[in-house]
Design a protein around this motif. Structure first.
Motif, mmCIF file in Angstrom:
data_model
loop_
_atom_site.group_PDB
_atom_site.id
_atom_site.type_symbol
_atom_site.label_atom_id
_atom_site.label_comp_id
_atom_site.label_asym_id
_atom_site.label_seq_id
_atom_site.Cartn_x
_atom_site.Cartn_y
_atom_site.Cartn_z
ATOM 1 N N THR A 215 36.159 1.999 49.854
ATOM 2 C CA THR A 215 35.009 2.928 49.330
ATOM 3 C C THR A 215 35.590 3.975 48.111
ATOM 4 O O THR A 215 34.674 4.689 47.546
ATOM 5 N N LYS A 217 37.054 6.680 49.044
ATOM 6 C CA LYS A 217 36.808 7.898 49.324
ATOM 7 C C LYS A 217 38.207 8.614 49.816
ATOM 8 O O LYS A 217 38.020 9.946 50.084
ATOM 9 N N SER A 226 35.557 11.819 57.637
ATOM 10 C CA SER A 226 35.792 10.501 57.615
ATOM 11 C C SER A 226 36.331 9.972 58.960
ATOM 12 O O SER A 226 37.036 10.721 59.754
ATOM 13 N N ALA A 284 28.793 1.145 60.166
ATOM 14 C CA ALA A 284 29.021 2.339 59.507
ATOM 15 C C ALA A 284 28.744 3.727 60.209
ATOM 16 O O ALA A 284 28.401 3.645 61.809
ATOM 17 N N GLN A 289 24.990 5.274 55.171
ATOM 18 C CA GLN A 289 26.172 4.332 54.778
ATOM 19 C C GLN A 289 25.829 3.043 54.883
ATOM 20 O O GLN A 289 26.339 2.106 54.025
#
Length: 327
Positions: A215, A217, A226, A284, A289
């Motif tokens: 992703t 991130k 996260s 998710a 998400q």
């Protein structure tokens, strides 16, 4: 959402599945309900769990939501058995353990059958034919509609699937194999995927977003909210934060910018449309998400972008996997 046949069976599943690894542990009932409703409203059907997820809480939570929130008939519920919380023996593929675990799963799920029952991993201490007989008994008794395996190596998968095909009608054909597969982990392409394609099993990729790394991130560090920052999953994410993975993530970001979509959509579309793949399983943290992942339904990667991603993420295959015609 498009529906696909699971291997060479009549079972049809949504081409994106909902994973519930964190349900009952990091994901509470309210968040799980939002995810399930979002998934169902998008046309999703395949929901994947296991008897050990959250120590059984994942199945229990799913069972509480099915029926009241989403009709049972609209879902393809898949669960697994065989993992045990024992440091001396991580997997138990004995007939007794597996069938008892299935009964416990059905109790937690509040249903009389699961649509897909999977052996969670290969048990080297139990004869394989005994393990597979548990699948036959589960299907013949009506407690499971279809059967599959998970985390089997290429030779293990080929042996199991061939054994089941050796007595048509008497044994249950394997419908699927679940393995980790993404742009960051293409190891299944060496032997598992060729075996699945040849023997007619659908592949259910787990961690299709490279444990969240695809992703993008984590490019500038580890976000505090996260999974990479959580005590329970940091070690799970860490192997995909190296330099080689960074180069692949950079390529995904470049492709996403060129298509005006997100890196998540590019990475998920790539694995979803690989040969032999039935449905990537997406886990998710929030319904937002999940909705972002489900938005990939309308995306098909252009051939030139797919080839570029293939090249930048290509695993090294040497003897005995290389093409001998080139030697």
């Amino acid at each position: 959402m498009e529906q696909r046949h699971l291997g060479r069976t009549g079972l049809r599943v949504s081409r994106i599945g909902l994973g519930t690894l964190t349900w009952g542990r990091d994901t509470g009932e309210e968040a799980a309900a939002e995810q399930l409703k979002t998934f169902w409203e998008a046309g999703g059907t395949l929901v994947d769990t296991a008897d050990v997820y959250g120590g059984g809480e994942s199945e229990y939570l799913l069972g509480r939501l099915v029926g009241g929130l989403v009709p049972r008939r609209d879902l393809v519920i898949a669960t697994k058995a065989g993992s045990v919380p024992d440091p001396d023996r991580r997997f138990d593929g004995s007939r007794g353990h597996l069938l008892a675990a299935l009964d416990d799963s059905l109790d937690r799920l509040g249903t009389d059958h699961v649509d897909l029952w999977q052996i969670h991993a290969f048990d080297p201490y139990t004869p394989l034919d005994e393990t597979l007989q548990a699948l036959d008994l589960a299907v013949s008794s009506g407690r499971a509609r279809y059967a599959g395996v998970s985390n089997f190596s290429g030779w293990q998968l080929a042996k199991a699937a061939t054994w089941q095909l050796a007595a048509p009608g008497a044994r249950t054909r394997l419908a699927s194999t679940q393995m980790e597969y993404s742009l960051l982990q293409r190891g299944v392409e060496r032997e598992v995927l060729p075996a699945a394609l040849d023997l007619g099993l659908g592949l259910l990729p787990s961690s299709p977003l490279g444990r969240g790394v695809l992703t993008a991130k984590y490019r500038e560090g580890t976000p505090a909210d996260s999974r990479g920052a959580s005590a329970s999953l940091a070690a799970f994410v860490e192997p995909y934060l190296d330099e080689a993975a960074g180069r692949i993530v950079d390529a995904v970001v470049t492709a996403a910018q060129g298509l005006a979509v997100t890196p998540l959509q590019v990475a998920l579309a790539w694995v979803r449309d690989r040969p032999g793949v039935a449905a990537p399983i997406v886990g998710a943290r929030t319904s937002a998400q999940l909705a972002a992942a489900l938005s990939v339904e309308a995306l098909s990667l252009p051939e030139e972008i797919r080839r570029a991603l293939d090249d930048v993420s290509a695993p090294v295959h040497r003897y005995p996997d290389q093409d001998w015609s080139t030697l």
